[in-house]
Write a protein that holds these residues in place. Structure first.
Motif, PDB file in Angstrom:
ATOM      1  N   UNK A   1       0.857  -1.189   0.000  1.00 26.42           N
ATOM      2  CA  UNK A   1       0.000   0.000   0.000  1.00 26.42           C
ATOM      3  C   UNK A   1       0.895   1.243   0.000  1.00 26.42           C
ATOM      4  N   UNK A   2       0.609   2.174  -0.902  1.00 22.81           N
ATOM      5  CA  UNK A   2       1.417   3.389  -1.029  1.00 22.81           C
ATOM      6  C   UNK A   2       0.968   4.418   0.010  1.00 22.81           C
ATOM      7  N   UNK A   3       1.948   4.942   0.736  1.00 25.76           N
ATOM      8  CA  UNK A   3       1.675   5.886   1.818  1.00 25.76           C
ATOM      9  C   UNK A   3       2.493   7.164   1.612  1.00 25.76           C
ATOM     10  N   UNK A   4       1.879   8.232   1.092  1.00 25.11           N
ATOM     11  CA  UNK A   4       2.596   9.510   1.024  1.00 25.11           C
ATOM     12  C   UNK A   4       2.926   9.998   2.431  1.00 25.11           C
ATOM     13  N   UNK A   5       4.154  10.481   2.611  1.00 25.39           N
ATOM     14  CA  UNK A   5       4.578  10.927   3.941  1.00 25.39           C
ATOM     15  C   UNK A   5       5.172  12.340   3.877  1.00 25.39           C
ATOM     16  N   UNK A   6       4.914  13.120   4.955  1.00 26.59           N
ATOM     17  CA  UNK A   6       4.075  12.765   6.102  1.00 26.59           C
ATOM     18  C   UNK A   6       2.603  12.682   5.721  1.00 26.59           C
ATOM     19  N   UNK A   7       1.873  11.815   6.454  1.00 28.20           N
ATOM     20  CA  UNK A   7       0.474  11.591   6.142  1.00 28.20           C
ATOM     21  C   UNK A   7      -0.346  11.373   7.399  1.00 28.20           C
ATOM     22  N   UNK A   8      -1.551  10.830   7.208  1.00 24.88           N
ATOM     23  CA  UNK A   8      -2.534  10.693   8.278  1.00 24.88           C
ATOM     24  C   UNK A   8      -2.302   9.399   9.044  1.00 24.88           C
TER      25      UNK A   8
ATOM     26  N   UNK B   1       3.600  -1.271   3.877  1.00 27.82           N
ATOM     27  CA  UNK B   1       3.374   0.142   3.549  1.00 27.82           C
ATOM     28  C   UNK B   1       4.633   0.745   2.930  1.00 27.82           C
ATOM     29  N   UNK B   2       4.481   1.230   1.709  1.00 23.31           N
ATOM     30  CA  UNK B   2       5.602   1.759   0.946  1.00 23.31           C
ATOM     31  C   UNK B   2       5.481   3.285   0.906  1.00 23.31           C
ATOM     32  N   UNK B   3       6.502   3.962   1.366  1.00 25.64           N
ATOM     33  CA  UNK B   3       6.439   5.407   1.480  1.00 25.64           C
ATOM     34  C   UNK B   3       6.845   6.104   0.181  1.00 25.64           C
ATOM     35  N   UNK B   4       6.134   7.197  -0.114  1.00 27.28           N
ATOM     36  CA  UNK B   4       6.568   8.127  -1.155  1.00 27.28           C
ATOM     37  C   UNK B   4       6.521   9.527  -0.548  1.00 27.28           C
ATOM     38  N   UNK B   5       7.454  10.380  -0.920  1.00 29.31           N
ATOM     39  CA  UNK B   5       7.487  11.710  -0.310  1.00 29.31           C
ATOM     40  C   UNK B   5       6.413  12.638  -0.858  1.00 29.31           C
ATOM     41  N   UNK B   6       5.945  13.519  -0.010  1.00 27.58           N
ATOM     42  CA  UNK B   6       5.070  14.603  -0.445  1.00 27.58           C
ATOM     43  C   UNK B   6       5.921  15.734  -1.015  1.00 27.58           C
ATOM     44  N   UNK B   7       5.413  16.360  -2.059  1.00 28.03           N
ATOM     45  CA  UNK B   7       6.024  17.552  -2.632  1.00 28.03           C
ATOM     46  C   UNK B   7       5.042  18.702  -2.428  1.00 28.03           C
ATOM     47  N   UNK B   8       5.400  19.932  -2.775  1.00 30.96           N
ATOM     48  CA  UNK B   8       4.440  21.031  -2.650  1.00 30.96           C
ATOM     49  C   UNK B   8       3.194  20.866  -3.510  1.00 30.96           C
ATOM     50  N   UNK B   9       3.235  19.960  -4.496  1.00 31.29           N
ATOM     51  CA  UNK B   9       2.093  19.735  -5.386  1.00 31.29           C
ATOM     52  C   UNK B   9       1.338  18.448  -5.080  1.00 31.29           C
ATOM     53  N   UNK B  10       1.768  17.723  -4.044  1.00 30.98           N
ATOM     54  CA  UNK B  10       1.149  16.436  -3.740  1.00 30.98           C
ATOM     55  C   UNK B  10       2.194  15.345  -3.711  1.00 30.98           C
ATOM     56  N   UNK B  11       1.768  14.075  -3.718  1.00 29.83           N
ATOM     57  CA  UNK B  11       2.740  12.984  -3.674  1.00 29.83           C
ATOM     58  C   UNK B  11       3.609  12.953  -4.920  1.00 29.83           C
ATOM     59  N   UNK B  12       4.797  12.419  -4.785  1.00 29.43           N
ATOM     60  CA  UNK B  12       5.723  12.276  -5.914  1.00 29.43           C
ATOM     61  C   UNK B  12       5.126  11.263  -6.891  1.00 29.43           C
ATOM     62  N   UNK B  13       4.470  11.764  -7.960  1.00 32.88           N
ATOM     63  CA  UNK B  13       3.741  10.874  -8.862  1.00 32.88           C
ATOM     64  C   UNK B  13       4.672   9.996  -9.692  1.00 32.88           C
TER      65      UNK B  13
END
Length: 426
Positions: A135-142, A156-168
């Motif tokens: 499951x993909x988890x943008x971080x930091x998250x809920x 749970x696999x982390x992807x970083x948040x950017x100013x525009x949302x998760x790193x697509x």
């Protein structure tokens, strides 16, 4: 001295700052405070805005727009009155919206449960029978999102948040793996960053090809209308965008009134494709006979229409905005220029994300706790509560009165400086 990074201070300046900060911290501890900036709960002032709900819909008002008696069993989809109002507020076709009971988190848990036990309408097998589920988890998250997937044992696999949302780009690479079944999102005024996904990010998430036919994005639009200004954010209809891109079943779209009216007695909403809703209903109709339709009618009467809803949300903004301004103002005044912290400046939602020097967040949390200021534990916004860089702290200023927010944040700023000064001790 503010305006100079810690690394730019000469020894005398650094020693003076260290001494001043330790003195301020000792004074802070001596005040014997008991302040709390942990969870994003509405304040009593905000809850009072909805007290009229307690008298609605009224003794003689118990039929919905179709003439059905809301006091009785039935109507799993919820009453048309509230579904039409919420569909209009979010730009969704009411036919794609189900109104439930008070918690959208409960519906999210149910969705994962049904997929785990029986599989989704697109699944080749139940998720419990997969070798593994990722499951993909943008971080930091809920944190409560992460708790659900942790509870089911998903990787749970982390992807970083950017100013525009998760790193697509990172997401697009991960979904090439057929074991990746889903992704958490909070697309508008996100928890805890306050970031709103850009139109480009939304489009890419809706359009990307995935190896798993049953890949789902939980679109937890909890803060879609939680503005801190007079303006409301653009709210893309991801159901239509996904369908246009050939993925009509991709999104499980969530919303609720929990932080709009009475947090413990709101209405939750699940929106999705008709096929997804039929799959959900095939299980939910066994779980229960129908939601609290009296409460749904009360909410429909309380708001009246979308204009009434927006008027109500501007009252919330009037209560919340000064607290957010106080947090950001104090952080800028006390920490700006030292190079020890960065923070988000959201225009809506309930949280501010504070990043401190690598390896310092837990120490900030400990110092604050010892000084009588309770913060959400460092790392809480990451899967399993582990932030490997130990940098992130979620700030939730909604619940305390404004004067307590100011006192707490001045103390937090002192704790941040002390932790970073100690870490950089020369």
């Amino acid at each position: 001295m503010v305006g100079m990074s810690l690394k730019d201070l000469d020894q005398a300046q650094f020693d003076a700052l260290a001494q001043e900060t330790r003195q301020r911290y000792d004074e802070l501890k001596a005040r014997d405070l008991n302040l709390d900036l942990t969870r994003g709960k509405p304040s009593s002032e905000q809850l009072d805005l909805s007290n009229a709900l307690l008298a609605l819909p009224g003794e003689d008002d118990y039929t919905d727009a179709t003439g059905a008696d809301v006091r009785n069993y039935g109507n799993l989809a919820g009453i048309a009155d509230i579904r039409e109002l919420w569909g209009a507020a979010l730009g969704l076709d009411p036919a794609n919206v189900i109104a439930g009971d008070s918690s959208s988190l409960n519906i999210m848990f149910d969705l994962i449960s049904y997929a785990y036990i029986w599989g989704t309408n697109d699944s080749p097998r139940p998720w419990k029978d997969e070798e593994r589920v990722k499951w993909i988890c943008p971080v930091p998250g809920y944190d409560r999102h992460f708790a659900i997937t942790e509870h089911f044992g998903f990787e749970m696999v982390q992807v970083p948040m950017t100013p525009d949302g998760p790193d697509v780009d990172a997401v697009a690479e991960l979904v090439k793996d057929p074991q990746v079944k889903g992704m958490w999102t909070v697309p508008i005024f996100g928890n805890p960053t306050g970031i709103t996904f850009s139109p480009e990010v939304v489009e890419k998430l809706a359009a990307m090809e995935t190896a798993a036919e049953d890949f789902r994005i939980v679109w937890d639009n909890a803060y879609a209308i939680h503005t801190l200004t007079d303006e409301f954010p653009a709210n893309p209809n991801v159901l239509d965008i996904a369908a246009r891109n050939g993925h009509p079943n991709r999104f499980w779209y969530m919303s609720s009134t929990s932080k709009i009216t009475l947090a413990g007695a709101g209405v939750a909403f699940f929106a999705s494709s008709k096929e997804n809703l039929a799959w959900y209903s095939s299980h939910a109709s066994i779980r229960g006979i129908g939601p609290n339709k009296v409460n749904q009618l009360a909410h429909a009467r309380f708001f009246g229409d979308v204009d009434g809803l927006h008027t109500h949300m501007r009252k919330h903004a009037a209560s919340l905005a000064p607290k957010f301004e106080a947090v950001i103002g104090i952080l800028e005044e006390r920490l700006g220029g030292y190079g020890v912290a960065e923070w988000t400046k959201p225009k809506g939602g309930y949280f501010i994300s504070l990043d401190v020097t690598d390896g310092s967040a837990t120490r900030v949390w400990e110092l604050a706790k010892d000084a009588g200021i309770t913060l959400t534990k460092a790392g809480a916004s990451f899967p399993h509560g582990v932030d490997e860089t130990d940098t992130n702290i979620r700030l939730a200023p909604s619940l305390p009165p404004l004067d307590e927010v100011r006192t707490a944040m001045d103390g937090v700023a002192t704790c941040v400086l002390l932790a970073c000064v100690d870490a950089a001790q020369r």
